[in-house]
Design an enzyme around this catalytic site. Sequence first.
Site, PDB file in Angstrom:
ATOM      1  N   SER A  57      37.933  44.440  41.599  1.00 20.18           N
ATOM      2  CA  SER A  57      38.926  44.697  40.550  1.00 20.18           C
ATOM      3  C   SER A  57      38.677  46.034  39.853  1.00 20.18           C
ATOM      4  O   SER A  57      37.521  46.461  39.702  1.00 20.18           O
ATOM      5  CB  SER A  57      38.808  43.562  39.520  1.00 20.18           C
ATOM      6  OG  SER A  57      39.408  43.925  38.311  1.00 20.18           O
ATOM      7  N   TYR A 117      34.604  38.521  33.349  1.00 19.18           N
ATOM      8  CA  TYR A 117      35.341  38.644  34.615  1.00 19.18           C
ATOM      9  C   TYR A 117      34.922  39.923  35.340  1.00 19.18           C
ATOM     10  O   TYR A 117      34.576  39.898  36.531  1.00 19.18           O
ATOM     11  CB  TYR A 117      36.850  38.651  34.347  1.00 19.18           C
ATOM     12  CG  TYR A 117      37.667  39.038  35.556  1.00 19.18           C
ATOM     13  CD1 TYR A 117      37.870  38.137  36.604  1.00 19.18           C
ATOM     14  CD2 TYR A 117      38.230  40.309  35.670  1.00 19.18           C
ATOM     15  CE1 TYR A 117      38.601  38.499  37.724  1.00 19.18           C
ATOM     16  CE2 TYR A 117      38.965  40.676  36.786  1.00 19.18           C
ATOM     17  CZ  TYR A 117      39.144  39.773  37.810  1.00 19.18           C
ATOM     18  OH  TYR A 117      39.859  40.128  38.931  1.00 19.18           O
TER      19      TYR A 117
HETATM   20  N1  LIG Z   1      46.467  40.228  40.639  1.00 22.31           N
HETATM   21  C1  LIG Z   1      45.795  41.303  40.250  1.00 22.31           C
HETATM   22  O1  LIG Z   1      46.338  42.220  39.622  1.00 22.31           O
HETATM   23  C2  LIG Z   1      44.343  41.447  40.568  1.00 22.31           C
HETATM   24  C3  LIG Z   1      43.663  42.603  40.125  1.00 22.31           C
HETATM   25  C4  LIG Z   1      42.307  42.748  40.415  1.00 22.31           C
HETATM   26  C5  LIG Z   1      41.648  41.797  41.189  1.00 22.31           C
HETATM   27  N2  LIG Z   1      42.327  40.686  41.596  1.00 22.31           N
HETATM   28  C6  LIG Z   1      41.592  39.699  42.395  1.00 22.31           C
HETATM   29  O2  LIG Z   1      42.350  39.384  43.561  1.00 22.31           O
HETATM   30  C7  LIG Z   1      42.160  38.016  43.926  1.00 22.31           C
HETATM   31  C8  LIG Z   1      43.503  37.317  44.030  1.00 22.31           C
HETATM   32  O3  LIG Z   1      44.166  37.447  42.763  1.00 22.31           O
HETATM   33  P1  LIG Z   1      45.521  36.713  42.440  1.00 22.31           P
HETATM   34  O4  LIG Z   1      46.207  37.529  41.419  1.00 22.31           O
HETATM   35  O5  LIG Z   1      46.217  36.347  43.691  1.00 22.31           O
HETATM   36  O6  LIG Z   1      44.933  35.412  41.705  1.00 22.31           O
HETATM   37  P2  LIG Z   1      45.342  33.870  41.812  1.00 22.31           P
HETATM   38  O7  LIG Z   1      44.718  33.191  40.634  1.00 22.31           O
HETATM   39  O8  LIG Z   1      46.803  33.729  41.980  1.00 22.31           O
HETATM   40  O9  LIG Z   1      44.598  33.399  43.135  1.00 22.31           O
HETATM   41  C9  LIG Z   1      43.242  33.001  43.169  1.00 22.31           C
HETATM   42  C10 LIG Z   1      43.170  31.608  43.769  1.00 22.31           C
HETATM   43  O10 LIG Z   1      41.799  31.254  43.928  1.00 22.31           O
HETATM   44  C11 LIG Z   1      41.697  29.849  43.740  1.00 22.31           C
HETATM   45  N3  LIG Z   1      40.294  29.538  43.439  1.00 22.31           N
HETATM   46  C12 LIG Z   1      39.602  29.845  42.313  1.00 22.31           C
HETATM   47  N4  LIG Z   1      38.339  29.416  42.412  1.00 22.31           N
HETATM   48  C13 LIG Z   1      38.224  28.818  43.621  1.00 22.31           C
HETATM   49  C14 LIG Z   1      37.154  28.183  44.296  1.00 22.31           C
HETATM   50  N5  LIG Z   1      35.930  28.076  43.735  1.00 22.31           N
HETATM   51  N6  LIG Z   1      37.380  27.651  45.528  1.00 22.31           N
HETATM   52  C15 LIG Z   1      38.611  27.745  46.102  1.00 22.31           C
HETATM   53  N7  LIG Z   1      39.662  28.349  45.504  1.00 22.31           N
HETATM   54  C16 LIG Z   1      39.473  28.884  44.277  1.00 22.31           C
HETATM   55  C17 LIG Z   1      42.659  29.539  42.593  1.00 22.31           C
HETATM   56  O11 LIG Z   1      43.063  28.182  42.578  1.00 22.31           O
HETATM   57  C18 LIG Z   1      43.796  30.522  42.891  1.00 22.31           C
HETATM   58  O12 LIG Z   1      44.868  29.875  43.562  1.00 22.31           O
HETATM   59  C19 LIG Z   1      41.253  37.425  42.841  1.00 22.31           C
HETATM   60  O13 LIG Z   1      39.931  37.481  43.318  1.00 22.31           O
HETATM   61  C20 LIG Z   1      41.421  38.367  41.658  1.00 22.31           C
HETATM   62  O14 LIG Z   1      40.284  38.380  40.825  1.00 22.31           O
HETATM   63  C21 LIG Z   1      43.648  40.496  41.311  1.00 22.31           C
END
Ligand SMILES: NC(=O)c1ccc[n+]([C@@H]2O[C@H](COP(=O)([O-])OP(=O)(O)OC[C@H]3O[C@@H](n4cnc5c(N)ncnc54)[C@H](O)[C@@H]3O)[C@@H](O)[C@H]2O)c1
Length: 323
Positions: A126, A151
């Site tokens: 991130s 985070y």
């Molecule tokens: N969306 C953004 O702008 C953004 C920016 C930086 C980083 N990220 C990273 O990208 C990844 C995806 O982000 P997103 O926006 O799709 O988030 P999201 O919350 O929609 O998806 C993450 C999924 O992981 C699942 N999860 C959490 N802990 C878990 C575990 N222990 N076992 C199995 N499943 C688990 C959740 O239920 C969720 O559905 C994440 O790692 C997030 O930190 C996203």
Amino acid sequence: MKVLITGAAGFIAGHLCKRLIGEGHHVVGVDSLDPYYDLSIKRARLKTLSSENAFEWIEGDLCDKDVSEACVSKNIDLVIHLAARPGVRSSLDDPYGTFQRNLMATIQLLEAMKRHGVKKMVFASSSSVYGGTAKPPFREQDAGESPLSPYAASKRSVELLLNCYVNNIPLGATSLRFFTVYGPYGRPDMAIGKFAQFLFEEREAPLYGTGEAIRDFTYVSDTVDGICRAADNLEEGTHKIYNLGGGNRVSMLKVIELLEKYSGKTLKLKRLPAFSSDMKVTEACPDKAKEELGWFPKVSIEEGIERTVAWARTKYGTPCAES
Ligand SMILES: NC(=O)c1ccc[n+]([C@@H]2O[C@H](COP(=O)([O-])OP(=O)(O)OC[C@H]3O[C@@H](n4cnc5c(N)ncnc54)[C@H](O)[C@@H]3O)[C@@H](O)[C@H]2O)c1
């Protein structure tokens, strides 16, 4: 290729699963269905994948050794690790839960990969790892010492963990630092997703701070493209890090202006104080991803918001909207 996608019910994963299946890959998707935000959105994403023969679903928590083991034991060629508790602000209230899902789950997964000889991982890091001290535009080598939230610290911890694993087991890993990803089926806790919903529901939307905070926004298809390119460029024994962002750096006020323009509606705002965990500016230097992966964002903020509003209109804009 057989690909394990963790966090498969999540926003970015939903788009990634579709792309990989479209390219002829077999996808195993695992997700714990963490109730961090409205589960009906996660279920709606899964519904769009359930008819795909090349999609295999596992519901479970990667923190559970047996779940990680079951996922990885399916002759997996590549792991794309997106599962996480993603909230920056909420991580201040639940640092333990954040580290459990973001770091400890990753350790279980890596240990299972070690046992089964799975040698490739792309990890979702991130922009938050740049914290309070890096000077924009952020370059990959600038990250790390002053995360503003648990985070951010958890994401940086996984990057450091991967440095350690590539030295100790046969593994090639890449961490991709995503910059504020948005698009259809987006997260309802993030500004664009929330504002688009509240516009159509004619609800008052919280705006933290003055609205002048700058974010480098990335449309989800560009992020997915970067993930695929990174997956094609993994090298055993190395852990590479890339920014996936750059080129769409605007203020929240500009985002609101574009949302209003494409929806034809006016957003009612409730102004609230800024959070100390929020970065004032995020700005990616995209040069490394461009040079080494041939990646650059193709979708402009105008086009991306127009597409997101079109999706939000079908979901929130009419009484009989499909969920
Ligand atoms: N969306 C953004 O702008 C953004 C920016 C930086 C980083 N990220 C990273 O990208 C990844 C995806 O982000 P997103 O926006 O799709 O988030 P999201 O919350 O929609 O998806 C993450 C999924 O992981 C699942 N999860 C959490 N802990 C878990 C575990 N222990 N076992 C199995 N499943 C688990 C959740 O239920 C969720 O559905 C994440 O790692 C997030 O930190 C996203």
